[in-house]
Design a protein around this motif. Structure first.
Motif, short mmCIF file in Angstrom:
data_model
loop_
_atom_site.label_atom_id
_atom_site.label_comp_id
_atom_site.label_asym_id
_atom_site.label_seq_id
_atom_site.Cartn_x
_atom_site.Cartn_y
_atom_site.Cartn_z
N GLY A 101 0.84 -1.20 0.00
CA GLY A 101 0.00 0.00 0.00
C GLY A 101 0.87 1.24 0.00
N ARG A 102 0.22 2.38 0.20
CA ARG A 102 0.94 3.65 0.13
C ARG A 102 0.65 4.53 1.31
NH1 ARG A 102 1.71 6.11 -5.06
NH2 ARG A 102 1.91 4.48 -6.59
N LEU A 103 1.66 5.32 1.66
CA LEU A 103 1.43 6.48 2.50
C LEU A 103 1.82 7.67 1.64
CD1 LEU A 103 2.95 5.38 5.95
CD2 LEU A 103 0.53 5.62 5.35
N ASP A 104 1.09 8.78 1.74
CA ASP A 104 1.42 9.98 0.96
C ASP A 104 2.85 10.41 1.28
OD1 ASP A 104 -1.20 9.92 0.10
OD2 ASP A 104 -1.86 11.43 1.57
N LYS A 105 3.40 11.19 0.37
CA LYS A 105 4.80 11.64 0.54
C LYS A 105 5.01 12.38 1.87
CE LYS A 105 8.34 13.97 -2.18
NZ LYS A 105 8.64 14.65 -3.45
N ASP A 106 4.00 13.16 2.28
CA ASP A 106 4.16 13.95 3.51
C ASP A 106 3.72 13.18 4.76
OD1 ASP A 106 1.49 13.91 2.72
OD2 ASP A 106 1.05 15.89 3.53
N VAL A 107 3.30 11.93 4.60
CA VAL A 107 2.80 11.15 5.75
C VAL A 107 3.92 10.24 6.25
CG1 VAL A 107 1.11 9.41 6.44
CG2 VAL A 107 0.42 11.32 4.99
N THR A 108 3.98 10.09 7.58
CA THR A 108 5.03 9.28 8.19
C THR A 108 4.40 8.03 8.82
OG1 THR A 108 4.78 10.38 10.32
CG2 THR A 108 6.34 11.38 8.77
N THR A 133 -4.44 2.47 11.90
CA THR A 133 -4.68 3.58 12.83
C THR A 133 -3.73 4.73 12.53
OG1 THR A 133 -5.42 2.03 14.51
CG2 THR A 133 -4.84 4.22 15.28
N TYR A 134 -4.30 5.93 12.46
CA TYR A 134 -3.52 7.13 12.14
C TYR A 134 -3.62 8.11 13.29
CZ TYR A 134 -3.71 5.37 7.39
OH TYR A 134 -3.59 4.59 6.27
N LEU A 135 -2.52 8.78 13.56
CA LEU A 135 -2.50 9.90 14.49
C LEU A 135 -2.50 11.16 13.63
CD1 LEU A 135 -2.12 11.17 17.28
CD2 LEU A 135 0.31 10.82 17.03
N PHE A 196 -7.70 6.47 -1.38
CA PHE A 196 -6.69 7.48 -1.68
C PHE A 196 -6.87 8.72 -0.79
CE2 PHE A 196 -5.20 10.82 -4.76
CZ PHE A 196 -3.86 10.45 -4.71
N HIS A 197 -5.84 9.16 -0.11
CA HIS A 197 -5.86 10.34 0.78
C HIS A 197 -7.04 10.27 1.76
CE1 HIS A 197 -2.83 12.06 -1.64
NE2 HIS A 197 -3.56 12.68 -2.52
N GLN A 198 -7.36 9.07 2.23
CA GLN A 198 -8.62 8.92 2.95
C GLN A 198 -8.73 9.78 4.22
OE1 GLN A 198 -10.26 5.09 3.18
NE2 GLN A 198 -11.77 5.62 4.75
N VAL A 199 -7.71 9.79 5.04
CA VAL A 199 -7.84 10.54 6.31
C VAL A 199 -8.00 12.03 6.00
CG1 VAL A 199 -6.70 11.15 8.47
CG2 VAL A 199 -6.54 8.81 7.60
N LYS A 200 -7.17 12.53 5.09
CA LYS A 200 -7.25 13.96 4.76
C LYS A 200 -8.63 14.31 4.21
CE LYS A 200 -2.32 14.07 3.68
NZ LYS A 200 -1.35 13.93 2.60
N ARG A 201 -9.15 13.44 3.36
CA ARG A 201 -10.47 13.72 2.76
C ARG A 201 -11.60 13.60 3.79
NH1 ARG A 201 -10.35 9.55 -1.84
NH2 ARG A 201 -12.27 10.42 -2.66
N GLY A 212 -0.81 17.23 9.98
CA GLY A 212 0.27 16.26 10.18
C GLY A 212 -0.35 14.89 10.33
N LEU A 213 0.28 13.88 9.70
CA LEU A 213 -0.35 12.55 9.74
C LEU A 213 0.71 11.47 9.86
CD1 LEU A 213 -3.15 11.21 9.52
CD2 LEU A 213 -2.83 11.10 7.05
N GLN A 214 0.45 10.57 10.81
CA GLN A 214 1.37 9.46 11.03
C GLN A 214 0.54 8.18 11.17
OE1 GLN A 214 3.06 9.12 14.98
NE2 GLN A 214 4.93 8.17 14.22
N1 URA Z 1 -4.84 8.91 4.57
C1 URA Z 1 -4.26 9.92 3.92
O1 URA Z 1 -4.85 10.97 3.72
N2 URA Z 1 -2.99 9.73 3.48
C2 URA Z 1 -2.29 8.60 3.69
O2 URA Z 1 -1.13 8.50 3.28
C3 URA Z 1 -2.92 7.57 4.38
C4 URA Z 1 -4.20 7.75 4.81
#
Ligand code: URA
Length: 250
Positions: A101-108, A133-135, A196-201, A212-214
């Protein structure tokens, strides 16, 4: 098992296809003590003793790494512009390794890297609902109505709303007053899918913004706090069992 010698050497990251062919021609690769001559020679990678410059090579069919992905690195095997997570593996960057899977470039945070395509496929299959789980650090604090919406599922412009998520506000007062305001803008979000970009969206859908997303957990495993950004380690047998369990048929 049966594998071509040049492929075997490439998978162990001894060199590129043309480099390992040159090594074989130079006579510095031996199989069973005999210098090899033919890159197409077939070997039994589990029982043949292969050496490179006299040192035995250990072949492992599958490898599994937990990485703490740093910012600014792309979740890919190759990229023309940016560094990739695979390049961070250095000497362990076998040719067949890829991120699950992927994490966005700015995500840790937690990224699994492996060459086990079958496990990766199961971990990513939408029907298996492997927990992630994301912080998230947010631009604004999150109110109860927004939390309830995230928990129920929100419209992020896909065919269906998101699946119900678990939301946990990090508001406990640890006595450090100056830190409290920041902590109220932190949330732990557990998702059972990976759009795609789920948490941000999702946060955008409730009028907020992720600054900030980890990723702190994946498939029942927590990110090892000992891993600094950019560091990685192999999964233990126990962790691998937990990961496999997390993507059993539901
Ligand atoms: N949600 C996001 O927005 N970005 C990610 O990399 C993972 C989950």
């Amino acid at each position: 098992m049966d594998l071509r010698l040049d492929r075997f050497l490439c998978e162990l990251n001894i060199g590129t296809r043309s480099q390992v062919k040159a090594f074989i021609r130079q006579g510095i690769v031996a199989v069973g003590g005999v210098p090899a001559k033919d890159p197409n020679q077939r070997i039994d990678e589990l029982s043949d003793r292969v050496t490179f410059r006299g040192k035995p090579l250990e072949y492992r069919r599958y490898v599994y790494y937990m990485m703490n992905k740093p910012e600014g690195v792309v979740s890919a095997t190759r990229d023309n512009v940016s560094r990739t997570v695979v390049s961070l593996l250095g000497k362990d960057a076998r040719e067949d390794i890829f991120p699950v899977g992927r994490l966005d470039k700015d995500v840790t945070g937690f990224l699994l890297l492996t060459n086990d395509g079958d496990l990766a496929h199961r971990l990513l299959a939408p029907k298996r609902h492997v927990d992630k789980t994301y912080l998230a650090v947010l631009a604004h604090s999150l109110g109860q109505p927004e939390i309830r919406r995230l928990e129920a599922g929100v419209d992020i412009g896909e065919e269906r709303p998101t699946l119900p998520a678990r939301v946990e506000l990090l508001t406990e007062d640890d006595g450090r007053k100056e830190d409290k305001a920041i902590r109220e803008n932190k949330v732990l979000l557990t998702l059972h899918e990976g759009k795609f970009h789920q948490v941000k969206r999702m946060l955008q859908a409730v009028g907020n913004e992720v600054v900030g997303l980890q990723r702190v957990a994946f498939g029942g495993l927590r990110l090892d706090p000992e891993l600094e950004p950019g560091e990685y380690r192999e999964l233990t047998e126990e962790e691998l069992a937990i990961l496999r369990e997390s993507c059993m048929e539901v």
